[in-house]
Scaffold this motif. Structure first.
Motif, PDB file in Angstrom:
ATOM      1  N   MET A 130     -70.313 -22.281 -49.866  1.00 55.92           N
ATOM      2  CA  MET A 130     -69.970 -23.411 -49.001  1.00 55.92           C
ATOM      3  C   MET A 130     -71.143 -23.813 -48.117  1.00 55.92           C
ATOM      4  N   MET A 131     -72.061 -22.873 -47.876  1.00 57.64           N
ATOM      5  CA  MET A 131     -73.267 -23.213 -47.105  1.00 57.64           C
ATOM      6  C   MET A 131     -74.383 -23.685 -48.034  1.00 57.64           C
TER       7      MET A 131
ATOM      8  N   MET B 119     -70.921 -30.442 -45.146  1.00 54.49           N
ATOM      9  CA  MET B 119     -69.593 -29.876 -44.883  1.00 54.49           C
ATOM     10  C   MET B 119     -69.735 -28.484 -44.263  1.00 54.49           C
ATOM     11  N   GLY B 120     -68.801 -28.164 -43.409  1.00 58.63           N
ATOM     12  CA  GLY B 120     -68.750 -26.802 -42.884  1.00 58.63           C
ATOM     13  C   GLY B 120     -67.366 -26.267 -43.145  1.00 58.63           C
ATOM     14  N   MET B 121     -67.263 -24.957 -43.363  1.00 56.51           N
ATOM     15  CA  MET B 121     -65.934 -24.401 -43.621  1.00 56.51           C
ATOM     16  C   MET B 121     -65.733 -23.113 -42.843  1.00 56.51           C
ATOM     17  N   ILE B 199     -63.962 -27.970 -42.225  1.00 55.70           N
ATOM     18  CA  ILE B 199     -62.718 -27.554 -42.855  1.00 55.70           C
ATOM     19  C   ILE B 199     -62.297 -26.206 -42.287  1.00 55.70           C
TER      20      ILE B 199
END
Lengths: 255, 304
Positions: A130-131, B119-121, B199
């Motif tokens: 995700m990064m 995006m960051g989660m 997110i």
């Protein structure tokens, strides 16, 4: 029964193909990982330095047993002086690489597999994805290369300590002539024998490291999944190491 | 928390060119009106199955830009799967998902990673890298994606840790942090690259009321101060209703209700009433499908 065997064979081939694809993915990321050498040296320390004690102790005991058994056998033919040669050939060509690989799978391989499996179970690998960081390049490749670099070094240390173990038993306890022990070893053990040991340990290093990182990376994200991956690492590594040992030995004898 | 907002605002002034400005800054929630036409995520006709079981069946959804959107629903309705679809961790069987103008369908790994930089989660358990300190965890994306000098990295990391109130815990390892602190460090890591979309996957699970309150306030304040779009998956109806601008309720693979938390509370649907009211039985049955109870009890072979 044959149906089960067939299914098992197909599954094994499927897994082997998947493993080869994973190896290609690792190799593709290797040049970039080499630029961050610190990550690799950390893994050399984790897989190598932390395995040193178990490798040295095992090498010593295996060498001592070899010294005892070798002496017992050789004295029947009145050729105890050949103990140095027998111990060195046995250790450098066979026992050094094979036993080191088995110990590596049990100590470093399981550590690698469980670490990666737990990273999977705790979403650390997903978090990296995700990064926008590829976990294969950042986590898997340094661990794989660490194992590949470490194995031949550990095998060399194992063989060296083993020879001293055989010398301890043969020369110190059984009173074999020390000069004969070393001089016969020097005249009989050639570069070809050492090369065989180096090739074996290098191949085992690739195989054991690949199996460990593959099983860990693909572990089911549960406690059972991590446990199963760790078990598979040891079992698969042991079988593959012994199989490859036969192939390489046959190759060197033929050549 | 005042200093938090101030710090973050300074950072926002230096935000990347071309990035959408915050639509509502730090105005009160009552002033905000949903502008559904300005969506940052468009989901159209998405089907997704796992082992033959349909999770989504023609899912349609728009996530409005700059708002806090909550995704709720009974267990097993695919809330986390929805986040995985939006972030490209799994691919839809059919339909289209467009995130910040980029269609995920057929997107290559390189382009997907480029999209994920915006995006960051925040994962359910924080997912901090256990061999790195809190500071190094937050610095991780910066070290991987930028060539910034150490001095700048240090400033950025400390700024983000200050924003979540954990500057003082910078040198602690993840094992030394509580569950709430763990998630706050993960939140700092998620915002360190200045994402457009943040997110949150079940951010309140296992937290005490104080930690939950802290995370709730951070969701709202970070969203407003940084001009983010936040998507929060949660079961906690009352807590999330206090910060969400729009709520989506998922059930049976579709969105069964959508609106502000107030609208949802009076929504004329049994499933919504059961979920919002926390009723044990209703459209989502209390009992898992099973054979006749008495017949099974009285069966000679034990009914198994």
């Amino acid at each position: 029964m044959f149906g089960d065997l067939w299914t098992s064979l197909i599954e094994s081939l499927d897994r082997l193909g998947d493993m080869v694809r994973f190896l290609l993915r690792i190799l593709a990321q290797t040049p970039r990982a080499l630029l961050r050498f610190q990550l690799i040296t950390d893994q050399v320390y984790n897989t190598g330095a932390l395995s040193l004690v178990i490798i040295m102790l095992s090498g010593l005991f295996v060498g001592m047993v070899l010294g005892l058994q070798g002496f017992e056998l050789l004295q029947r033919f009145g050729s105890e002086e050949a103990l140095g040669t027998a111990a060195a050939i046995g250790l450098v060509k066979e026992l050094g690489p094979v036993v080191t690989a088995l110990l590596f799978a049990g100590r470093a391989g399981t550590a690698l597999a469980s670490e990666l499996g737990l990273m999977r179970a705790t979403d650390q690998l997903s978090a990296m994805e995700m990064m926008a960081v590829d976990p294969v390049g950042r986590v898997v490749v340094p661990r794989f290369l660490g194992g590949v670099i470490t194995m031949p070094l550990l095998a060399a240390i194992f063989s060296m300590i083993g020879i001293y173990g055989a010398q301890l038993v043969g020369v110190q306890f059984m009173h074999v002539d020390g000069g004969s022990f070393w001089s016969q070893m020097q005249s009989s053990v050639g570069l070809r024998d050492i090369n065989e040991g180096i090739v074996k340990s290098a191949v085992f290093g690739v195989a054991c490291s690949l199996i460990a990182v593959y099983e860990g990376y693909h572990a089911a994200p549960t406690a059972e999944g991590v446990g199963a991956a760790t078990t598979r690492t040891v079992v698969t590594s042991a079988v593959i190491v012994l199989f490859l040992d036969y192939l390489i030995t046959a190759f060197f004898l033929r050549g | 928390m005042k200093t938090v907002t101030a710090d973050v605002r300074v950072k926002t002034k230096k935000s990347k060119p071309g990035r959408s400005p915050p639509e509502h800054g730090c105005r009160g929630r009552s002033d905000r009106k949903l502008n559904q036409s300005s969506s940052i995520i468009d989901i159209r006709g998405v089907n997704y199955s796992v082992s033959g079981r349909a999770i989504f069946d023609g899912l349609d959804m728009d996530i409005p830009r700059g708002r806090v959107s909550a995704v709720m629903g009974p267990s097993g309705t695919g809330k986390t799967t929805l986040l995985r679809l939006i972030s490209g961790q799994v691919r839809a069987d059919a339909g289209s998902i467009v995130v910040a103008g980029t269609a995920l369908e057929g997107l290559g790994r390189k382009d997907l990673f480029a999209l994920r930089r915006s995006m960051g989660m925040l994962f359910q358990n924080g997912a901090l890298l256990t061999d790195l300190s809190a500071f190094e965890n937050v610095a991780f994306p910066l070290r991987e994606h930028t060539d910034l000098p150490e001095r700048i990295i240090r400033q950025l990391v400390l700024t983000k840790l200050q924003a979540v109130g954990l500057r003082g815990a910078a040198e602690l390892m993840p094992a030394e942090l509580s569950g709430g602190m763990n998630r706050r460090v993960a939140l700092a890591r998620a915002i360190v690259m200045d994402p457009q979309i943040l997110i949150y996957d079940e951010p309140f699970v296992g937290l005490d009321p104080i930690s939950m309150g802290v995370i709730l306030r951070l969701i709202r304040r970070l969203n407003d101060a940084l001009g983010l779009t936040s998507i929060v998956v949660s079961h906690d109806v009352h807590e999330i209703s206090s910060v969400a601008d729009v709520v989506y309720l998922l059930s049976g693979g579709k969105v069964v209700a959508k609106g502000t938390p107030q609208e949802l509370a009076s929504f004329p649907s049994e499933i919504v009433k059961q979920f919002v009211g926390g009723l044990a039985d209703g459209p989502v049955p209390f009992h898992y499908p099973a054979p006749d109870y008495f017949g099974q009890l009285l069966a000679r072979d034990g009914g198994r």
